[in-house]
Scaffold this active site. Structure first.
Site, PDB file in Angstrom:
ATOM      1  N   THR A 155       5.864 -27.910   3.202  1.00 43.74           N
ATOM      2  CA  THR A 155       7.190 -27.474   2.738  1.00 43.74           C
ATOM      3  C   THR A 155       7.882 -26.690   3.850  1.00 43.74           C
ATOM      4  OG1 THR A 155       6.390 -27.375   0.469  1.00 43.74           O
ATOM      5  CG2 THR A 155       8.409 -26.144   0.950  1.00 43.74           C
ATOM      6  N   ARG A 266      25.092 -35.709 -29.647  1.00 38.02           N
ATOM      7  CA  ARG A 266      24.853 -37.151 -29.749  1.00 38.02           C
ATOM      8  C   ARG A 266      24.642 -37.552 -31.213  1.00 38.02           C
ATOM      9  NH1 ARG A 266      25.622 -42.054 -27.362  1.00 38.02           N
ATOM     10  NH2 ARG A 266      23.995 -43.500 -28.005  1.00 38.02           N
ATOM     11  N   GLU A 361       0.066 -26.571  -4.223  1.00 35.65           N
ATOM     12  CA  GLU A 361      -0.644 -25.280  -4.356  1.00 35.65           C
ATOM     13  C   GLU A 361      -1.926 -25.412  -5.161  1.00 35.65           C
ATOM     14  OE1 GLU A 361       1.290 -21.776  -4.303  1.00 35.65           O
ATOM     15  OE2 GLU A 361       2.433 -22.680  -2.685  1.00 35.65           O
ATOM     16  N   THR A 363      -3.982 -28.788  -7.183  1.00 31.97           N
ATOM     17  CA  THR A 363      -3.650 -29.662  -8.313  1.00 31.97           C
ATOM     18  C   THR A 363      -4.117 -29.031  -9.634  1.00 31.97           C
ATOM     19  OG1 THR A 363      -5.781 -30.759  -8.141  1.00 31.97           O
ATOM     20  CG2 THR A 363      -3.960 -31.731  -6.868  1.00 31.97           C
TER      21      THR A 363
END
Ligand SMILES: Cc1cc2nc3c(=O)[nH]c(=O)nc-3n(C[C@H](O)[C@H](O)[C@H](O)COP(=O)(O)OP(=O)(O)OC[C@H]3O[C@@H](n4cnc5c(N)ncnc54)[C@H](O)[C@@H]3O)c2cc1C
Length: 381
Positions: A155, A266, A361, A363
């Site tokens: 990252t 909706r 970080e 799993t």
């Protein structure tokens, strides 16, 4: 949940929400489509003390507590991937905990001032979950460290001003994790190359492959003691997993809000779909899981604030919050029906963003492995 917070944290939460609503939300979809790190917002956020908020003021931080930073992280990530400006401090955590005074004074203000972002490079093409299996080497030569190897999925790897890099300083160490050290590497440095990886979601949060060819690092850029890198990484995870959990929670919170709004407007079979019990049950589960994740995160952040970081709680918060974020995002798409699958509606990108969080970080499997060992007494915290 606001009622759980004291006045100071409540005010912070409201202020950050206002900032994110004004500065990030209106552009979030477009920013995500462009797939660029939102530098302008990052700089503005840094000015307000939202980047590295828990770092002391002497390093440009806001001197807040970890609970505050968890709140800030959640609020930023309500915007989805553009909220990932908060990942700028990834490398700051180990430098703050293990760096010398000089290292802290030199590197932390770069990030807290909004000049640049940091990162931490542990994962390699052949070593992810098994951190001890990393192969990148660091050898001492002429009073410097020389690094060789490659890193994967880092990252901010291609945009960072500096990175913490994990490398093997003793390849013969048994067990292998006792031969790892961490280094602060400035960018650009000769021999360092980073190329961005194209990925499913989190498009505003760059991820890079890194190659290190005879990269020279000054001796003073070793972080803490030699061969103590694995322990530093473990401590880093105790803190960073709380923020990863908080980030996933921010996505979940927004998905819930979008699903609730949509369900009210909706109509199907002549009624708002929110009137159907099946939709209400989905919303009930989403809401409940979000509250539970938030309490777990806030509790874990509080433990760090009390000087009692707890790896079991950090793992529990991380695995729970990131998994509920995926469930909530899934249901948000479901409640939107066909529109949930179209790019016109935001839930589609949140669904893709959420998918990253059970992987990074450590799993979900690794978090459960840690918890399992802790619960059965094979790991002491
Ligand atoms: C978008 C993104 C950003 C990232 N950012 C960073 C970063 O900044 N810095 C960094 O260092 N890394 C970063 N990573 C890497 C990430 O931490 C790793 O991908 C992760 O730790 C898993 O490693 P792996 O991909 O090699 O998978 P593997 O370790 O190969 O695992 C593959 C699968 O096997 C499972 N598995 C492995 N071992 C076990 C076991 N003992 N028991 C049960 N199951 C097991 C895993 O859970 C997984 O499901 C990032 C990844 C992504 C996708």
């Amino acid at each position: 949940m606001q009622r759980f917070l004291d006045e100071e944290h409540r005010m912070l939460r409201n202020a950050v929400r206002e900032f994110v609503e004004k500065e990030l939300m209106p552009e979030a979809k477009e920013l995500d489509e462009k797939g660029e790190f939102p530098w302008d917002v990052f700089r503005k956020a840094a000015k307000l003390g939202y980047i590295g908020a828990s770092l002391p003021e002497e390093y440009g931080g806001a001197g807040m507590d970890y609970l505050s930073e968890a709140i800030i992280t959640e609020e930023f990530m309500r915007a989805g991937s553009p909220g990932a400006v908060v990942t700028a401090t990834l490398g700051c955590i180990p430098v703050f905990y293990f760096g010398t005074q000089e290292q802290k004074e030199k590197y932390l203000p770069v990030v807290t001032s909004g000049k640049g972002v940091s990162g931490i490079a542990i994962t390699e093409p052949n070593a992810g979950s098994d951190v001890a299996a990393i192969q990148t080497s660091a050898v001492k030569r002429d009073g410097k460290w020389v690094l060789n190897g490659s890193k994967e999925f880092i990252t901010n790897g291609n945009i960072a001003s500096w990175l913490v890099i994990a490398a093997k300083t003793d390849k013969t160490a048994q067990p292998a994790y006792k031969g790892i050290s961490n280094f602060i590497l400035e960018h650009p440095t000769e021999g360092f190359a980073a190329s961005p990886i194209s990925k499913m979601g989190m498009h505003c949060s760059p991820t890079a492959s890194i190659s290190l060819k005879d990269v020279e690092v000054p001796a003073e850029n070793l972080l803490g003691a030699e061969n103590m890198g694995f322990y530093q990484i473990a401590m880093f995870f105790n803190v960073s997993r709380v923020f990863t959990a908080a980030a996933a929670l921010g996505l979940a919170q927004r998905c819930y809000e979008l699903a609730l709004d949509y369900a009210k407007q909706r109509e199907a079979f002549g009624r708002p779909i929110a009137a159907f019990q099946e939709i209400q049950f989905k919303l009930a589960n989403m809401w409940t899981e979000i509250q539970a994740a938030r309490l777990l995160i806030w509790h874990t952040a509080k433990l760090i604030d009390m000087g009692q970081p707890d790896a079991a709680f950090s793992s529990a918060a991380k695995v729970y919050a990131t998994e509920i974020a995926n469930r909530v995002a899934y249901e948000a798409v479901q409640i939107h029906g066909g529109y949930g699958y179209s790019k016109e509606y935001d839930v589609e990108r949140y669904y893709r963003d959420a998918r990253m969080f059970t992987i990074v970080e450590g799993t979900s499997e690794i978090q459960r492995l840690i918890l399992g060992r802790f619960l059965t007494g094979r790991l002491k915290f």
